[in-house]
Design an enzyme around this catalytic site. Structure first.
Site, PDB file in Angstrom:
ATOM      1  N   ASP A  11      19.442 -10.876  -7.805  1.00 23.00           N
ATOM      2  CA  ASP A  11      20.894 -10.841  -7.988  1.00 23.00           C
ATOM      3  C   ASP A  11      21.398 -12.270  -7.976  1.00 23.00           C
ATOM      4  O   ASP A  11      21.130 -13.019  -7.027  1.00 23.00           O
ATOM      5  CB  ASP A  11      21.569 -10.052  -6.855  1.00 23.00           C
ATOM      6  CG  ASP A  11      21.255  -8.565  -6.926  1.00 23.00           C
ATOM      7  OD1 ASP A  11      20.964  -8.071  -8.025  1.00 23.00           O
ATOM      8  OD2 ASP A  11      21.307  -7.899  -5.879  1.00 23.00           O
ATOM      9  N   ASP A 130      24.999   2.403 -10.992  1.00 22.51           N
ATOM     10  CA  ASP A 130      25.252   2.268  -9.554  1.00 22.51           C
ATOM     11  C   ASP A 130      25.983   3.510  -9.090  1.00 22.51           C
ATOM     12  O   ASP A 130      26.967   3.930  -9.720  1.00 22.51           O
ATOM     13  CB  ASP A 130      26.103   1.029  -9.265  1.00 22.51           C
ATOM     14  CG  ASP A 130      25.426  -0.254  -9.712  1.00 22.51           C
ATOM     15  OD1 ASP A 130      24.188  -0.287  -9.750  1.00 22.51           O
ATOM     16  OD2 ASP A 130      26.142  -1.234 -10.010  1.00 22.51           O
TER      17      ASP A 130
END
Length: 263
Positions: A11, A130
């Protein structure tokens, strides 16, 4: 039987790798190019780069980072974050990405999945999903978990598959960064309802968790960050553990012997 994959996730924010819990409280975890090179040597099967604030900040992903990674790393890598249209996908693939991951843009314009798959091939298109647990079901969220969509996860994964996505990156927001284990029930339900590969994400804390999600959760790949960034476990050690449990892994005999000798 197809071999299962282990995929470190990087990330990124402002050109650095970060890690948080449930998408917040981000802390610096290192240089993305250095980590990518390290994971290649560790025999990661693939890498995933996610520019986690690009969509929320309405900006493009950092192309230079992709180019530099492609120069140094020769295992497949997927890039996502801030992708809005076919032009963005083209530039990322031209810069050296093997696959692109679309999330928010796919929700806002589902036909982008179909258009991208037809133009670039479905093997290059990963749809990142997500989800957050709402009661007894799961809801799809976007913009780094900041925005609820009202979409139920099974409805969305089936649509994503029908539009031509080649793979799904499924992240449990509730499990992300907790190191308590993946959401096995969520992963299993999704895996049993689509026929494209599922990359499970969110919650890896030890090798047993990866075993659970690959076997019980029926995932095709396990994505992890914290346990690798902090060097709590090597990829070779995790693969060795999984192989001993009967999971088919891409693992060289040299690595197996090395882990046994060091353990």
């Amino acid at each position: 039987m197809l071999t299962k994959r282990i995929i470190p996730c990087l990330d990124t924010k402002e050109g650095r790798v970060v890690k948080g819990i449930k998408f917040v409280n981000l802390i610096d975890a290192g240089d993305p190019i250095g980590l990518a090179s390290f994971y290649e040597k560790e025999e990661a099967d693939e890498l995933v780069f996610l520019d986690i604030t690009a969509s929320w900040e309405k900006r493009n992903i950092i192309i230079k980072l992709v180019e530099k990674t492609a120069e140094r790393v020769f295992i497949p890598f997927t890039v996502g974050g801030g992708i809005r249209n076919l032009k963005d996908i083209y530039y990322l693939l031209r810069a050296g990405a093997d696959k692109v991951s679309i999330n928010t843009a796919a929700i806002l314009n589902p036909l982008l999945i179909q258009e991208a798959s037809l133009k670039f091939g479905n093997s290059t298109i990963v749809v990142a999903i997500d989800v957050a647990k709402i009661g007894f079901d799961w809801e799809v969220v976007i913009n780094g978990g900041r925005t609820k969509t009202g979409l139920k996860v099974l409805d969305w994964v089936k649509k994503v598959e029908s539009l031509g996505a080649g793979e799904i990156l499924l992240t449990s927001m509730d499990k992300d960064g907790t190191k308590e284990g993946y959401d096995i029930k969520l992963t299993k339900i999704v895996s049993e309802n689509v026929n494209i590969p599922i990359i499970a994400s969110g919650g890896a804390g030890k090798p047993e968790h990866l075993h659970e999600v690959l076997v019980e959760g029926k995932a095709d790949a396990a994505l992890a960050a914290s346990i690798f960034h902090k060097k709590e476990y090597s990829i070779a050690k995790v693969k060795g553990f999984l192989r001993q449990k009967g999971v088919e892994m891409r693992l060289t005999q040299e690595k197996v012997r090395g882990e046994k000798n060091n353990g």
